[in-house]
Write a protein that holds these residues in place. Structure first.
Motif, PDB file in Angstrom:
ATOM      1  N   LEU A   1      -1.914  -9.488  -3.593  1.00  0.00           N
ATOM      2  CA  LEU A   1      -2.298  -9.131  -2.220  1.00  0.00           C
ATOM      3  C   LEU A   1      -1.875  -7.690  -1.997  1.00  0.00           C
ATOM      4  CD1 LEU A   1      -0.837 -12.166  -0.183  1.00  0.00           C
ATOM      5  CD2 LEU A   1      -3.173 -11.900  -1.085  1.00  0.00           C
TER       6      LEU A   1
ATOM      7  N   MET B   1      -2.031 -18.167   5.710  1.00  0.00           N
ATOM      8  CA  MET B   1      -0.743 -17.997   6.386  1.00  0.00           C
ATOM      9  C   MET B   1      -0.843 -18.344   7.863  1.00  0.00           C
ATOM     10  SD  MET B   1       1.902 -14.806   6.298  1.00  0.00           S
ATOM     11  CE  MET B   1       0.806 -13.597   7.023  1.00  0.00           C
TER      12      MET B   1
ATOM     13  N   ARG C   1     -11.950  -1.816  -1.716  1.00  0.00           N
ATOM     14  CA  ARG C   1     -11.370  -2.154  -0.412  1.00  0.00           C
ATOM     15  C   ARG C   1     -10.801  -3.571  -0.389  1.00  0.00           C
ATOM     16  NH1 ARG C   1     -15.361  -1.510   4.237  1.00  0.00           N
ATOM     17  NH2 ARG C   1     -13.537  -2.229   5.366  1.00  0.00           N
TER      18      ARG C   1
ATOM     19  N   LYS D   1       0.858  -1.199   0.000  1.00  0.00           N
ATOM     20  CA  LYS D   1       0.000   0.000   0.000  1.00  0.00           C
ATOM     21  C   LYS D   1       0.887   1.238   0.000  1.00  0.00           C
ATOM     22  CE  LYS D   1      -3.759  -1.947   2.757  1.00  0.00           C
ATOM     23  NZ  LYS D   1      -4.518  -1.867   4.013  1.00  0.00           N
TER      24      LYS D   1
ATOM     25  N   ARG E   1       0.213  -3.779   3.953  1.00  0.00           N
ATOM     26  CA  ARG E   1       1.138  -2.759   4.431  1.00  0.00           C
ATOM     27  C   ARG E   1       2.559  -3.072   3.958  1.00  0.00           C
ATOM     28  NH1 ARG E   1       0.628   0.334   9.253  1.00  0.00           N
ATOM     29  NH2 ARG E   1      -1.567   0.628   9.681  1.00  0.00           N
TER      30      ARG E   1
ATOM     31  N   ASP F   1       4.446  -5.521   5.843  1.00  0.00           N
ATOM     32  CA  ASP F   1       3.950  -6.898   5.835  1.00  0.00           C
ATOM     33  C   ASP F   1       4.313  -7.658   4.558  1.00  0.00           C
ATOM     34  OD1 ASP F   1       2.879  -6.484   8.326  1.00  0.00           O
ATOM     35  OD2 ASP F   1       0.839  -6.088   7.612  1.00  0.00           O
TER      36      ASP F   1
ATOM     37  N   LEU G   1       2.239  -8.788  12.229  1.00  0.00           N
ATOM     38  CA  LEU G   1       1.784  -8.024  11.064  1.00  0.00           C
ATOM     39  C   LEU G   1       1.517  -6.583  11.489  1.00  0.00           C
ATOM     40  CD1 LEU G   1      -0.759 -10.411   9.241  1.00  0.00           C
ATOM     41  CD2 LEU G   1       1.560  -9.852   8.534  1.00  0.00           C
ATOM     42  N   TYR G   2       1.466  -5.680  10.508  1.00  0.00           N
ATOM     43  CA  TYR G   2       1.222  -4.272  10.815  1.00  0.00           C
ATOM     44  C   TYR G   2      -0.201  -3.842  10.485  1.00  0.00           C
ATOM     45  CZ  TYR G   2       5.938  -3.141  12.113  1.00  0.00           C
ATOM     46  OH  TYR G   2       7.123  -3.075  12.786  1.00  0.00           O
TER      47      TYR G   2
ATOM     48  N   LEU H   1      -8.521  -6.768  -0.487  1.00  0.00           N
ATOM     49  CA  LEU H   1      -7.136  -6.977  -0.086  1.00  0.00           C
ATOM     50  C   LEU H   1      -6.454  -7.989  -0.995  1.00  0.00           C
ATOM     51  CD1 LEU H   1      -7.730  -7.172   3.765  1.00  0.00           C
ATOM     52  CD2 LEU H   1      -6.952  -5.203   2.444  1.00  0.00           C
ATOM     53  N   GLN H   2      -7.266  -8.792  -1.712  1.00  0.00           N
ATOM     54  CA  GLN H   2      -6.675  -9.691  -2.705  1.00  0.00           C
ATOM     55  C   GLN H   2      -7.560  -9.733  -3.941  1.00  0.00           C
ATOM     56  OE1 GLN H   2      -6.357 -13.800  -1.618  1.00  0.00           O
ATOM     57  NE2 GLN H   2      -8.232 -13.845  -0.435  1.00  0.00           N
TER      58      GLN H   2
ATOM     59  N   LEU I   1      -6.146 -10.916   6.757  1.00  0.00           N
ATOM     60  CA  LEU I   1      -5.609 -11.629   5.590  1.00  0.00           C
ATOM     61  C   LEU I   1      -4.858 -12.896   6.000  1.00  0.00           C
ATOM     62  CD1 LEU I   1      -4.031  -9.346   2.828  1.00  0.00           C
ATOM     63  CD2 LEU I   1      -5.700 -11.172   2.539  1.00  0.00           C
TER      64      LEU I   1
ATOM     65  N   GLN J   1       3.331 -17.306   1.346  1.00  0.00           N
ATOM     66  CA  GLN J   1       1.949 -17.038   0.942  1.00  0.00           C
ATOM     67  C   GLN J   1       1.936 -16.250  -0.354  1.00  0.00           C
ATOM     68  OE1 GLN J   1       1.451 -18.604   3.704  1.00  0.00           O
ATOM     69  NE2 GLN J   1      -0.410 -19.362   2.749  1.00  0.00           N
TER      70      GLN J   1
ATOM     71  N   ARG K   1      -2.483 -13.839  -8.604  1.00  0.00           N
ATOM     72  CA  ARG K   1      -3.253 -13.228  -7.538  1.00  0.00           C
ATOM     73  C   ARG K   1      -2.405 -12.106  -6.942  1.00  0.00           C
ATOM     74  NH1 ARG K   1      -4.841 -16.017  -1.883  1.00  0.00           N
ATOM     75  NH2 ARG K   1      -2.631 -16.518  -2.014  1.00  0.00           N
TER      76      ARG K   1
ATOM     77  N   VAL L   1       6.711 -10.404   5.071  1.00  0.00           N
ATOM     78  CA  VAL L   1       6.154 -11.474   5.910  1.00  0.00           C
ATOM     79  C   VAL L   1       5.421 -12.480   5.023  1.00  0.00           C
ATOM     80  CG1 VAL L   1       4.618 -12.020   7.836  1.00  0.00           C
ATOM     81  CG2 VAL L   1       5.906  -9.860   7.847  1.00  0.00           C
ATOM     82  N   TYR L   2       4.556 -11.972   4.128  1.00  0.00           N
ATOM     83  CA  TYR L   2       3.821 -12.868   3.237  1.00  0.00           C
ATOM     84  C   TYR L   2       4.771 -13.639   2.325  1.00  0.00           C
ATOM     85  CZ  TYR L   2      -0.586 -11.078   4.894  1.00  0.00           C
ATOM     86  OH  TYR L   2      -1.647 -10.773   5.711  1.00  0.00           O
TER      87      TYR L   2
END
Lengths: 219, 219
Positions: free
Chosen positions: A49, B153, A35, A8, A52, A55, B141-142, A37-38, B147, A64, A47, A58-59
């Motif tokens: 995602l 995940m 809105r 984002k 933030r 994050d 996560l932030y 998120l995926q 998700l 993921q 796909r 992290v994914y």
């Protein structure tokens, strides 16, 4: 199916433009009022995602998402276990030490010993001052770091600077740069090595896309 | 001069209303387009800082603000060295464990051992599962924690819930509540004990203001 984690904020528009240049259309993320998120890209091949910036790795680290786009600043701060593949060139900014313009410090080593340094990037700030063998107290903040010196809570800040406008508005000046940051293409290391979902083709195309774009900018 | 740290976001309007009831007017913070991070109250008796909720206890702990208003959730997560004085009653929410509505887990103890739990509140989540003697892996996560289960995940999340709308929209259900949270008045411990800038008068007035307001709600 290939999954790409997109950040984002500032980097989103550029990231979507780059992915579009290799045939992955996530521009629905930019539609006002969207809105989600995926989403699936328009061709159904991948796909996306939208998460933030902090994050994204992290994914990708947890597999993921096989690919992600994120600023160097996040990678330096979080040190995630991801493969760093391509410097995408956009999203330039720098991590800087800044102080009040009215104070006499011209370099971090001019600060009083054990000064307080406010930052959202506590690991970057700590590593930097340790590399200088200069003891400071890091104060972790989540936002508006510039209030640190303004209220007198800290002598300095370590923060991301792009145009420098926020610093100027708040009477602060940069006295050192820790590093420069641009957006990076990252991948889940195992997916990268095993070429899961044929991600190496996508990586090659993105690498080419970046080169073409950079040549385009130069010409 | 008295300085009060106010949290951006949900709690700001209520905080400003409460302070107004004791004669401190920071409503300029609510004016559209006002980007100021610190202002004087209309009577010039006190200064207000508008900062991220997570930063409120930092400014109070370091004594840059003698008083602050912040959610219990932030205090539980950060464990700052501040005096907790008055439960202000507004800003109700709860810290909950949630899972996909389609999964069979009815309680945290039904989760598979070593499940992944995504959360912005890593300390709260870790403390809670440790109190259950139940081993899980916390994924920090932030944002958009929902998700986690959607992408697969994580099996569960620990997150703040107020109306439950976000959970519902994302097909998640609560299976446990860690604690309930409302806004708290906090103070710098030394300023409180030494009554610096006469803050005890302000604290008494705020305590009264809250009681009156609560009685008003009840009547």
């Amino acid at each position: 199916m290939l999954t790409v984690a997109l950040p984002k904020g500032e980097l989103l528009k550029h990231s979507i433009r780059l992915l579009k240049s290799v045939g992955l259309d996530f521009s629905a993320f930019l539609e006002e009022g969207n809105r989600q998120l995926q989403i699936l890209d328009a061709s159904g091949k991948a796909r996306g995602l939208k998460v933030r910036a902090q994050d994204v790795p992290v994914y990708v680290e947890y597999g993921q998402a096989q690919l992600g786009i994120v600023g160097e600043d996040v990678l330096r701060e979080k040190k995630p276990l991801v493969a760093r593949l391509v410097d995408l060139g956009f999203g330039y900014c720098r991590m800087s030490v800044a102080v009040k313009a009215s104070c006499p410090y011209k370099s971090p080593l001019d600060l009083p010993v054990n000064s307080r340094v406010a930052s959202k990037y506590v690991n970057c700030a700590r590593d930097y001052f340790q590399s200088l063998d200069f003891p400071v107290e890091i104060i972790p903040l989540y936002g508006s770091v510039e209030l640190g010196p303004i209220t007198g809570m800290s002598e300095a800040i370590v923060d991301l600077v792009s145009t420098g406008k926020t610093l100027k508005e708040n009477g602060l000046v940069e006295i050192a740069t820790l590093y420069e940051s641009t957006a990076m293409l990252i991948a889940h290391p195992l997916s990268y090595r095993l070429n899961t979902d044929g991600i190496n083709d996508w990586i090659d195309q993105l690498r080419e896309g970046v080169t073409t774009e950079q040549l385009g900018v130069r010409s």
